[in-house]
Design a protein around this motif. Sequence first.
Motif, PDB file in Angstrom:
ATOM      1  N   GLN A  25       2.402   8.500   7.478  1.00 23.87           N
ATOM      2  CA  GLN A  25       2.138   8.584   8.917  1.00 23.87           C
ATOM      3  C   GLN A  25       1.345   7.393   9.425  1.00 23.87           C
ATOM      4  O   GLN A  25       1.092   7.271  10.605  1.00 23.87           O
ATOM      5  N   LEU A  26       0.887   6.538   8.508  1.00 18.35           N
ATOM      6  CA  LEU A  26       0.059   5.400   8.910  1.00 18.35           C
ATOM      7  C   LEU A  26       0.876   4.114   8.931  1.00 18.35           C
ATOM      8  O   LEU A  26       1.851   3.971   8.207  1.00 18.35           O
ATOM      9  N   SER A  27       0.432   3.154   9.751  1.00 16.65           N
ATOM     10  CA  SER A  27       1.085   1.850   9.787  1.00 16.65           C
ATOM     11  C   SER A  27       0.673   1.035   8.559  1.00 16.65           C
ATOM     12  O   SER A  27      -0.268   1.400   7.843  1.00 16.65           O
ATOM     13  N   GLY A  28       1.364  -0.075   8.335  1.00  9.42           N
ATOM     14  CA  GLY A  28       1.083  -0.910   7.168  1.00  9.42           C
ATOM     15  C   GLY A  28      -0.365  -1.378   7.124  1.00  9.42           C
ATOM     16  O   GLY A  28      -1.006  -1.361   6.080  1.00  9.42           O
ATOM     17  N   PRO A  62      -2.890  -8.820  -1.027  1.00 16.00           N
ATOM     18  CA  PRO A  62      -2.940  -7.621  -0.180  1.00 16.00           C
ATOM     19  C   PRO A  62      -2.422  -7.839   1.238  1.00 16.00           C
ATOM     20  O   PRO A  62      -2.195  -6.877   1.956  1.00 16.00           O
ATOM     21  N   THR A  63      -2.256  -9.074   1.674  1.00 14.30           N
ATOM     22  CA  THR A  63      -1.834  -9.292   3.061  1.00 14.30           C
ATOM     23  C   THR A  63      -0.423  -9.849   3.180  1.00 14.30           C
ATOM     24  O   THR A  63       0.053 -10.091   4.275  1.00 14.30           O
ATOM     25  N   THR A  64       0.253 -10.034   2.028  1.00 10.45           N
ATOM     26  CA  THR A  64       1.571 -10.671   2.059  1.00 10.45           C
ATOM     27  C   THR A  64       2.588  -9.873   2.860  1.00 10.45           C
ATOM     28  O   THR A  64       3.420 -10.445   3.557  1.00 10.45           O
ATOM     29  N   ALA A  65       2.494  -8.539   2.776  1.00 10.11           N
ATOM     30  CA  ALA A  65       3.502  -7.715   3.447  1.00 10.11           C
ATOM     31  C   ALA A  65       3.120  -7.428   4.893  1.00 10.11           C
ATOM     32  O   ALA A  65       3.811  -6.709   5.580  1.00 10.11           O
ATOM     33  N   LEU A  66       2.011  -7.989   5.376  1.00  9.34           N
ATOM     34  CA  LEU A  66       1.519  -7.648   6.714  1.00  9.34           C
ATOM     35  C   LEU A  66       1.825  -8.756   7.715  1.00  9.34           C
ATOM     36  O   LEU A  66       1.952  -9.920   7.358  1.00  9.34           O
ATOM     37  N   ASP A  67       1.866  -8.381   8.981  1.00  9.66           N
ATOM     38  CA  ASP A  67       2.019  -9.365  10.047  1.00  9.66           C
ATOM     39  C   ASP A  67       0.780 -10.237  10.160  1.00  9.66           C
ATOM     40  O   ASP A  67      -0.308  -9.818   9.780  1.00  9.66           O
ATOM     41  N   VAL A  68       0.943 -11.425  10.744  1.00 16.88           N
ATOM     42  CA  VAL A  68      -0.212 -12.330  10.839  1.00 16.88           C
ATOM     43  C   VAL A  68      -1.398 -11.711  11.563  1.00 16.88           C
ATOM     44  O   VAL A  68      -2.539 -11.920  11.165  1.00 16.88           O
ATOM     45  N   SER A  69      -1.140 -10.947  12.620  1.00 23.70           N
ATOM     46  CA  SER A  69      -2.277 -10.408  13.368  1.00 23.70           C
ATOM     47  C   SER A  69      -3.032  -9.388  12.523  1.00 23.70           C
ATOM     48  O   SER A  69      -4.255  -9.321  12.560  1.00 23.70           O
ATOM     49  N   VAL A  70      -2.298  -8.603  11.732  1.00 20.79           N
ATOM     50  CA  VAL A  70      -2.947  -7.602  10.884  1.00 20.79           C
ATOM     51  C   VAL A  70      -3.594  -8.293   9.676  1.00 20.79           C
ATOM     52  O   VAL A  70      -4.689  -7.940   9.251  1.00 20.79           O
ATOM     53  N   GLN A  71      -2.923  -9.303   9.153  1.00 21.61           N
ATOM     54  CA  GLN A  71      -3.483 -10.082   8.052  1.00 21.61           C
ATOM     55  C   GLN A  71      -4.829 -10.676   8.466  1.00 21.61           C
ATOM     56  O   GLN A  71      -5.805 -10.630   7.725  1.00 21.61           O
ATOM     57  N   ASP A  72      -4.865 -11.194   9.676  1.00 23.02           N
ATOM     58  CA  ASP A  72      -6.069 -11.780  10.223  1.00 23.02           C
ATOM     59  C   ASP A  72      -7.204 -10.745  10.265  1.00 23.02           C
ATOM     60  O   ASP A  72      -8.342 -11.029   9.912  1.00 23.02           O
ATOM     61  N   GLN A  73      -6.848  -9.508  10.667  1.00 23.31           N
ATOM     62  CA  GLN A  73      -7.857  -8.451  10.707  1.00 23.31           C
ATOM     63  C   GLN A  73      -8.372  -8.119   9.316  1.00 23.31           C
ATOM     64  O   GLN A  73      -9.575  -7.937   9.110  1.00 23.31           O
ATOM     65  N   PRO A 131       0.804  -1.215   0.000  1.00 22.98           N
ATOM     66  CA  PRO A 131       0.000   0.000   0.000  1.00 22.98           C
ATOM     67  C   PRO A 131       0.842   1.272   0.000  1.00 22.98           C
ATOM     68  O   PRO A 131       0.361   2.322  -0.379  1.00 22.98           O
ATOM     69  N   MET A 132       2.115   1.167   0.400  1.00 22.49           N
ATOM     70  CA  MET A 132       2.922   2.385   0.427  1.00 22.49           C
ATOM     71  C   MET A 132       3.215   2.863  -0.984  1.00 22.49           C
ATOM     72  O   MET A 132       3.226   4.048  -1.261  1.00 22.49           O
ATOM     73  N   THR A 133       3.451   1.939  -1.912  1.00 24.92           N
ATOM     74  CA  THR A 133       3.747   2.387  -3.264  1.00 24.92           C
ATOM     75  C   THR A 133       2.466   2.632  -4.052  1.00 24.92           C
ATOM     76  O   THR A 133       2.480   3.324  -5.055  1.00 24.92           O
ATOM     77  N   ALA A 134       1.349   2.044  -3.605  1.00 28.12           N
ATOM     78  CA  ALA A 134       0.110   2.218  -4.351  1.00 28.12           C
ATOM     79  C   ALA A 134      -0.618   3.496  -3.952  1.00 28.12           C
ATOM     80  O   ALA A 134      -1.446   4.007  -4.697  1.00 28.12           O
ATOM     81  N   LEU A 135      -0.319   4.026  -2.771  1.00 26.69           N
ATOM     82  CA  LEU A 135      -0.945   5.281  -2.363  1.00 26.69           C
ATOM     83  C   LEU A 135      -0.066   6.441  -2.817  1.00 26.69           C
ATOM     84  O   LEU A 135       1.154   6.335  -2.824  1.00 26.69           O
ATOM     85  N   ASN A 136      -0.714   7.541  -3.164  1.00 26.72           N
ATOM     86  CA  ASN A 136       0.029   8.723  -3.587  1.00 26.72           C
ATOM     87  C   ASN A 136       0.603   9.414  -2.355  1.00 26.72           C
ATOM     88  O   ASN A 136      -0.139   9.882  -1.490  1.00 26.72           O
ATOM     89  N   PRO A 137       1.953   9.480  -2.253  1.00 25.99           N
ATOM     90  CA  PRO A 137       2.541  10.029  -1.029  1.00 25.99           C
ATOM     91  C   PRO A 137       2.290  11.517  -0.852  1.00 25.99           C
ATOM     92  O   PRO A 137       2.494  12.054   0.231  1.00 25.99           O
ATOM     93  N   GLN A 169      -3.247  -0.384   4.340  1.00 27.81           N
ATOM     94  CA  GLN A 169      -3.994  -1.354   3.541  1.00 27.81           C
ATOM     95  C   GLN A 169      -5.493  -1.098   3.697  1.00 27.81           C
ATOM     96  O   GLN A 169      -6.251  -1.234   2.747  1.00 27.81           O
ATOM     97  N   ARG A 170      -5.911  -0.672   4.886  1.00 25.61           N
ATOM     98  CA  ARG A 170      -7.318  -0.338   5.072  1.00 25.61           C
ATOM     99  C   ARG A 170      -7.698   0.884   4.234  1.00 25.61           C
ATOM    100  O   ARG A 170      -8.804   0.964   3.700  1.00 25.61           O
ATOM    101  N   VAL A 171      -6.770   1.852   4.117  1.00 31.03           N
ATOM    102  CA  VAL A 171      -7.034   3.022   3.268  1.00 31.03           C
ATOM    103  C   VAL A 171      -7.180   2.577   1.816  1.00 31.03           C
ATOM    104  O   VAL A 171      -8.075   3.020   1.087  1.00 31.03           O
ATOM    105  N   MET A 172      -6.313   1.640   1.392  1.00 28.17           N
ATOM    106  CA  MET A 172      -6.411   1.085   0.033  1.00 28.17           C
ATOM    107  C   MET A 172      -7.782   0.468  -0.192  1.00 28.17           C
ATOM    108  O   MET A 172      -8.394   0.639  -1.240  1.00 28.17           O
TER     109      MET A 172
END
Lengths: 329, 324
Positions: free
Chosen positions: B153-156, B180-191, B98-104, B160-163
């Motif tokens: 300013q947002l976490s990974g 979409p969840t490959t770059a995320l931690d398991v707990s965040v992936q789960d969410q 999501p960092m490269t897909a969002l316009n910085p 992804q939620r913004v995406m």
Amino acid sequence: MTALLEVKNLTVNFRIGSAIAARLRGQPPPDLKAVDNVSFEVERSESVGIVGESGCGKSTIAKAIVGLVPITAGSVELDGQPLTEKRDKATTRRIQMVFQDPGSSLNPSLTVERTLAELLTVHKIVPKKEVPERCGELMDLVELPRSLLPAYPKRMSGGQRQRVGIARALALDPEILIADESVAALDVSVQAPILNLFNSLRRELGLTLLFISHDLAVVRHVSDRVVVVYLGTVMEDGPTEQVFNDPRHPYTRALMAAAPKFGVKKEPGKSALTGEPPSALDLPSGCRFRTRCPLAQDICAASEPELVESPTDAEHLVACHFGWTDPRT
Amino acid sequence: MSEHLLEVSDLHVTMQRRGLPITPVDGVSLTLDRGEILGIAGESGSGKTLTLRSILGLLPKGGVAEGDLRFSNDGGRPAPFEPTEVHGHGISIIFQEPMTALNPTMRVGDHIAEGPRIHQGMSKADARTRAIELMRLVGIPSPERRARMWPHQLSGGLRQRVMIATALSTEPKLLLCDEPTTALDVSVQDQILGLLQELRGRLEMAIIFVSHDIAVLGELCDRLAIMYAGQIVEIGPADDVISQPNHPYTAALMASVPSFQGTSEELQGIPGHPPDPGAFASGCRFAPRCAFARDDCTQTTYELRPTSDDRATACIHPEVLAQP
């Protein structure tokens, strides 16, 4: 008997931001506690897995052990001798590391043979005329054809490169091999034989393995013991089967619940852990997991729990006020 | 409700590599119903991502997609479409990073509001209100404050939620998810998986979810397609494909996955390498690595053969897997 590797109250701080700006504001310079008072032991020939989410400090622990980052407080002891950041060749040799991305950790302008031969020569592992033969043996050890010795890393697949990364670490005859997310970038069909390779190297060479990963299933597969890390501290430490079958820390339980499992369907809107880890710059008081913990009580904010042994098993430790008792009873 | 939402038949993607044509996607056909979640599993280079991106015409430079793609936005018979017609009108996509897909250089609220403003002609104020609603929908805490933040300013997980909020802003019927969840931690992936499952129910949205992680797909998907060397080798209900594979590749893949439920038995892995997309051999493409390969495997032509009402396999000897 002392353990082969002993990590005692290890703390690693990173200075972030400007120290001058902080002094002008009359505050102490900001420090990020990447690793905070971590202790664990690794016995000879044991395989210990360190699991945790990104940013929890698991890679920093590994780097502190091999001497790639300065230690702020505490110590890392090998055979009872404290290791400093500056090490002589003989000490360096004993602990070797395999990195996550072999594409960037191998020198692209050296052939596999040059990469291995250089180490063998610099560290005088074998007499000069035996170097080519030793290179061949290393290739056999990591199950690569010797015909790849004249090849450059870019010509090889990801799995082959990772095996070269392992061969490079093994070239120095280490006692401890640290694998930092060494299979994270590989496809499962390639990852599986590499995990098997780690297991067979342990059996054949009596190697001690420190395996760092975010993937619980992978850690379960290669480790005798698991250390669960959250925000720079150890939450739970115990024999793999026990930790997986009977996790005592709410964080360990949540991590396991969050990991995808076969034969289980995701329930809409449900998740094992809500929110995200707090910033390491602004840790909560008391237990650092309490802000996301389903069991949190008043005591959790008041005091930070220490690692406590199980009443029945001295091998299994948990840093939770309710690790060995249920708060609801 | 017998009409499909999406029909893809005989999709080919050709690209140029050092002046020579390669076909990383070679004859993919699939259908998707309304509100259904289809998973596409495969290893790197299997063509799963290119298949997904072909639907929106988002191929890398030099890539050409050929094939019959039909989509039904209004509930009628699926009709051929141009990728540009469905951008913002029925199909949205979310990416791995999501960092490269969002316009910085855009505040995340403005980023989410852009779709409704351009595609639905909303006023600036309405679009902002809508953006905050969407941020609440995808579970971003204190959306009013976060709408004014920059992506860095947002976490990974929040990015992804913004995406996802951005993708939902145009009320798509189909959400394409590219790892979409490959770059995320398991707990965040789960969410995020829980969120997608919830949104599917609430918005009656279909999802195609591409991943290399079969366990993730098993948890989330209704149906699962397994890709190998540019072709779908097996498709069927996710639970059936996982528990009783009908293709040796699926079986081999399952035997490679370390499971933390089981004990530490020896993992199998798959010997050899996937074939090069510039030189596919004739016959079954998995045959050279297949433990069950027979002589006629190199003669066969690719075809997904139904084995039951809802399952199909490209293997001509699926019975080999039935033996214990």
